[in-house]
Design a protein around this motif. Structure first.
Motif, short mmCIF file in Angstrom:
data_model
loop_
_atom_site.label_atom_id
_atom_site.label_comp_id
_atom_site.label_asym_id
_atom_site.label_seq_id
_atom_site.Cartn_x
_atom_site.Cartn_y
_atom_site.Cartn_z
N ALA A 43 0.94 -1.03 0.11
CA ALA A 43 0.19 0.22 0.08
C ALA A 43 0.87 1.32 -0.22
O ALA A 43 0.47 2.27 -0.56
CB ALA A 43 -0.96 0.01 1.35
N GLY A 44 2.05 1.22 0.91
CA GLY A 44 2.69 2.54 0.89
C GLY A 44 3.51 2.74 -0.52
O GLY A 44 3.51 3.63 -1.11
N ALA A 45 4.07 1.49 -0.93
CA ALA A 45 4.66 1.55 -2.30
C ALA A 45 3.68 1.99 -3.36
O ALA A 45 4.03 2.79 -4.44
CB ALA A 45 5.45 0.27 -2.65
N GLY A 46 2.56 1.35 -3.61
CA GLY A 46 1.46 1.79 -4.46
C GLY A 46 1.08 3.24 -4.39
O GLY A 46 1.03 4.10 -5.29
N ALA A 47 0.89 3.79 -3.26
CA ALA A 47 0.52 5.17 -2.81
C ALA A 47 1.55 6.02 -3.48
O ALA A 47 1.23 6.95 -4.21
CB ALA A 47 0.40 5.58 -1.47
N VAL A 48 2.84 5.88 -3.15
CA VAL A 48 3.95 6.79 -3.78
C VAL A 48 3.78 6.72 -5.22
O VAL A 48 4.22 7.45 -5.99
CB VAL A 48 5.06 6.11 -3.04
CG1 VAL A 48 6.48 6.90 -4.02
CG2 VAL A 48 5.21 6.84 -1.78
N ALA A 49 3.80 5.41 -5.96
CA ALA A 49 4.05 4.96 -7.14
C ALA A 49 2.77 5.94 -7.94
O ALA A 49 2.93 6.54 -8.95
CB ALA A 49 3.82 3.56 -7.69
N GLY A 50 1.57 5.66 -7.18
CA GLY A 50 0.34 6.68 -7.91
C GLY A 50 0.41 8.03 -7.86
O GLY A 50 0.11 8.65 -8.82
N GLN A 51 1.18 8.72 -6.81
CA GLN A 51 1.52 10.02 -6.77
C GLN A 51 2.43 10.41 -7.70
O GLN A 51 2.23 11.44 -8.42
CB GLN A 51 1.89 10.49 -5.49
CG GLN A 51 2.15 11.87 -5.27
CD GLN A 51 0.87 12.70 -5.24
OE1 GLN A 51 -0.30 12.48 -5.19
NE2 GLN A 51 0.98 13.81 -6.09
N LEU A 52 3.49 9.65 -7.98
CA LEU A 52 4.37 10.15 -8.67
C LEU A 52 3.90 9.92 -10.30
O LEU A 52 4.24 10.93 -11.18
CB LEU A 52 5.58 9.23 -8.74
CG LEU A 52 6.54 9.25 -7.58
CD1 LEU A 52 7.56 8.34 -7.35
CD2 LEU A 52 7.39 10.76 -7.64
N SER B 222 -2.20 12.98 -8.43
CA SER B 222 -3.39 13.36 -7.87
C SER B 222 -4.02 12.59 -6.67
O SER B 222 -3.41 11.39 -6.56
CB SER B 222 -4.71 13.38 -8.98
OG SER B 222 -4.90 12.24 -9.29
N THR B 223 -4.76 13.13 -5.82
CA THR B 223 -5.09 12.32 -4.80
C THR B 223 -5.86 11.08 -5.05
O THR B 223 -5.68 9.95 -4.69
CB THR B 223 -6.33 13.07 -3.92
OG1 THR B 223 -5.53 14.37 -3.55
CG2 THR B 223 -6.83 12.19 -2.82
N GLY B 224 -6.70 10.88 -6.39
CA GLY B 224 -7.14 9.75 -6.69
C GLY B 224 -6.06 8.75 -7.23
O GLY B 224 -6.26 7.36 -6.99
N ALA B 225 -5.17 9.15 -8.10
CA ALA B 225 -4.13 8.20 -8.28
C ALA B 225 -3.48 7.76 -7.14
O ALA B 225 -2.89 6.44 -6.98
CB ALA B 225 -2.92 8.94 -9.13
N THR B 226 -3.22 8.64 -6.14
CA THR B 226 -2.48 8.16 -4.86
C THR B 226 -3.38 7.02 -4.20
O THR B 226 -2.76 5.94 -3.71
CB THR B 226 -2.28 9.11 -3.92
OG1 THR B 226 -1.60 10.20 -4.64
CG2 THR B 226 -1.59 8.76 -2.46
N LEU B 227 -4.65 7.09 -4.02
CA LEU B 227 -5.55 6.08 -3.26
C LEU B 227 -5.44 4.96 -4.14
O LEU B 227 -5.58 3.90 -3.63
CB LEU B 227 -6.74 6.85 -3.16
CG LEU B 227 -6.90 8.01 -2.06
CD1 LEU B 227 -8.32 8.75 -2.22
CD2 LEU B 227 -6.61 7.44 -0.84
N GLY B 228 -5.83 5.23 -5.66
CA GLY B 228 -5.73 4.02 -6.39
C GLY B 228 -4.41 2.94 -6.18
O GLY B 228 -4.38 1.99 -6.33
N GLY B 229 -3.26 3.71 -6.27
CA GLY B 229 -1.96 3.11 -6.12
C GLY B 229 -1.94 2.31 -4.83
O GLY B 229 -1.62 1.29 -4.74
N ALA B 230 -2.52 2.90 -3.75
CA ALA B 230 -2.47 2.24 -2.44
C ALA B 230 -3.39 1.16 -2.37
O ALA B 230 -2.90 0.37 -1.93
CB ALA B 230 -2.98 3.41 -1.08
#
Length: 75
Positions: free
Chosen positions: A37-46, A50-58
């Motif tokens: 979840a942590g790695a996915g959140a960082v990857a989504g943000q990068l 956006s917030t949606g990308a961060t949440l989706g990545g998490a």
């Protein structure tokens, strides 16, 4: 499109490791889900920025991490 540079990736990776390195749930499934979840959140943000990308990545990272941890517990 955003340009990802190596410095941002290193900082993001180090952040994930430092944030999740001392946490333990007592199971491989839970630990892997936290790390994913942590790695996915960082990857989504990068990638999305956006917030949606961060949440989706998490969510995606957490699910993949939990699946991996579950497979390791069953060995």
């Amino acid at each position: 499109m955003k340009v990802l540079n190596i410095k941002n990736l290193v900082v993001a990776g180090a952040t994930v490791v430092l944030m999740t390195g001392c946490q333990s749930t007592g199971s491989k499934t839970g630990d892997s889900a936290l790390l994913g979840a942590g790695a996915g959140a960082v990857a989504g943000q990068l990638i999305g920025g956006s917030t949606g990308a961060t949440l989706g990545g998490a969510v995606i990272g957490g699910a993949l991490g939990a699946a991996y941890g579950d497979s390791q517990e069953k060995k």
